[in-house]
Motif scaffolding. Sequence first.
Motif, PDB file in Angstrom:
ATOM      1  N   SER A   1       0.816  -1.218   0.000  1.00 43.18           N
ATOM      2  CA  SER A   1       0.000   0.000   0.000  1.00 43.18           C
ATOM      3  C   SER A   1       0.850   1.269   0.000  1.00 43.18           C
ATOM      4  O   SER A   1       0.484   2.278   0.591  1.00 43.18           O
ATOM      5  N   VAL A   2       1.991   1.223  -0.683  1.00 43.84           N
ATOM      6  CA  VAL A   2       2.905   2.359  -0.780  1.00 43.84           C
ATOM      7  C   VAL A   2       2.922   2.852  -2.216  1.00 43.84           C
ATOM      8  O   VAL A   2       2.799   2.065  -3.161  1.00 43.84           O
TER       9      VAL A   2
ATOM     10  N   GLY B   1      -5.723  10.186   9.527  1.00 45.21           N
ATOM     11  CA  GLY B   1      -5.326   8.811   9.803  1.00 45.21           C
ATOM     12  C   GLY B   1      -5.424   7.894   8.604  1.00 45.21           C
ATOM     13  O   GLY B   1      -5.370   6.670   8.758  1.00 45.21           O
ATOM     14  N   TYR B   2      -5.529   8.466   7.421  1.00 40.96           N
ATOM     15  CA  TYR B   2      -5.660   7.664   6.205  1.00 40.96           C
ATOM     16  C   TYR B   2      -4.323   7.445   5.497  1.00 40.96           C
ATOM     17  O   TYR B   2      -4.229   6.583   4.622  1.00 40.96           O
TER      18      TYR B   2
ATOM     19  N   THR C   1      -3.221   3.674   4.926  1.00 40.93           N
ATOM     20  CA  THR C   1      -3.498   2.807   6.068  1.00 40.93           C
ATOM     21  C   THR C   1      -4.714   1.920   5.789  1.00 40.93           C
ATOM     22  O   THR C   1      -5.474   2.136   4.836  1.00 40.93           O
ATOM     23  N   LYS C   2      -4.887   0.926   6.642  1.00 41.76           N
ATOM     24  CA  LYS C   2      -6.054   0.046   6.510  1.00 41.76           C
ATOM     25  C   LYS C   2      -7.353   0.796   6.783  1.00 41.76           C
ATOM     26  O   LYS C   2      -8.406   0.440   6.242  1.00 41.76           O
TER      27      LYS C   2
ATOM     28  N   TYR D   1     -12.231  -5.514   2.842  1.00 41.97           N
ATOM     29  CA  TYR D   1     -12.205  -6.950   2.545  1.00 41.97           C
ATOM     30  C   TYR D   1     -11.616  -7.205   1.162  1.00 41.97           C
ATOM     31  O   TYR D   1     -10.778  -8.096   0.972  1.00 41.97           O
ATOM     32  N   VAL D   2     -12.037  -6.415   0.191  1.00 37.63           N
ATOM     33  CA  VAL D   2     -11.529  -6.585  -1.172  1.00 37.63           C
ATOM     34  C   VAL D   2     -10.028  -6.297  -1.221  1.00 37.63           C
ATOM     35  O   VAL D   2      -9.257  -7.031  -1.856  1.00 37.63           O
ATOM     36  N   TYR D   3      -9.612  -5.242  -0.533  1.00 38.78           N
ATOM     37  CA  TYR D   3      -8.192  -4.888  -0.575  1.00 38.78           C
ATOM     38  C   TYR D   3      -7.335  -5.949   0.105  1.00 38.78           C
ATOM     39  O   TYR D   3      -6.223  -6.238  -0.353  1.00 38.78           O
ATOM     40  N   GLU D   4      -7.813  -6.546   1.185  1.00 34.95           N
ATOM     41  CA  GLU D   4      -7.032  -7.587   1.856  1.00 34.95           C
ATOM     42  C   GLU D   4      -6.830  -8.790   0.943  1.00 34.95           C
ATOM     43  O   GLU D   4      -5.743  -9.379   0.911  1.00 34.95           O
ATOM     44  N   ARG D   5      -7.857  -9.158   0.189  1.00 34.22           N
ATOM     45  CA  ARG D   5      -7.705 -10.269  -0.753  1.00 34.22           C
ATOM     46  C   ARG D   5      -6.703  -9.914  -1.850  1.00 34.22           C
ATOM     47  O   ARG D   5      -5.829 -10.715  -2.200  1.00 34.22           O
TER      48      ARG D   5
END
Length: 233
Positions: free
Chosen positions: A45-46, A88-89, A119-120, A130-134
Motif C-alpha cells: 500500500s505504498v 489517519g488515512y 493505512t487500513k 475486505y476486497v483490498y485484503e484479498r
Amino acid sequence: MVAYRGQYLRGLDSVHGDRRTRVEVFQAIERVAEQLLVRLDLANSVLGYIDPENGRYVLNTQRNIAEDAGTISAPALCRLFKTLEAAGYVYRRIERIRLDEKDEYGLHLVRTRVLIRFTKQFWADLGLRYVYERVQNAAKKRRDVQLREIGQRRMAEIERHSLDLQRRTISRKRWQAKEARDARDPAQGQLALPQQMATTAKQLEPDILPERMTGHQALKAIGAMLTRKPAGS
C-alpha cells in the motif's frame, strides 16, 4: 467522491472537528485518484515500485504525480496528503537529502523524499477493506516470487564476479611467477662464469708445484712434467 461526501471517508470530513472539511479536498482526491491507483503498490500500500534490475525500491514523487494528473499542482497535492495524514488515512515519512548542487546564494540544495503509505483505515472507510485484503494477499505472493527471482539473479551475479576475481588472481600470480623467473635467469647467467673459472682453476692446480715437498716428490713431479712435454720442444 464529492457526491459521497460524508458517506465515505467520514474521518476526512471531520478532520477539523466541528467544522466540515472543504469540498476542494474531495475534488483534489477525484483529480489524482487515477494516478494514485496506477502507482499504488498493492503488496504494501505504498506509492512506489521495485526496480527489477537491481531490486531497489523506488518511491514515486509528488511532482510527477501532479504533472501526470494535469489538474492539480504539486503544493496542492502535498497539502492533500497532509490532510489525509491528519485524518489517519495516510502515513508519511519525510527524508531530506542534501545535494552537492548550490543555488545562486551558495547554499546547498535539499531534496525531499517522502514515503506515502495508505493505512487500513483508509480502505475500511471506503468500504473496500475486505476486497483490498484479498488483493493484497495475492500481491504479496507475487512479490515473494519476484524477490526470489531477484535474489537468485543477484547470487548468480555474485558467483560470476567471484569466478572472474579468481581468474584474475590466478593470472596475476602466474605473471608474478614469470617475472620472478625472468629476474633470476640473468643473475644465474652472471654467476655461471665465476663458477667455470673456479672449476678451471681447480683443474690446473695439480700442474702447479706445491710450496713444500720432499726431494723424491719433486723428482716425480719433474718427471711427470717432462713426460707431458711435447717431443718436438
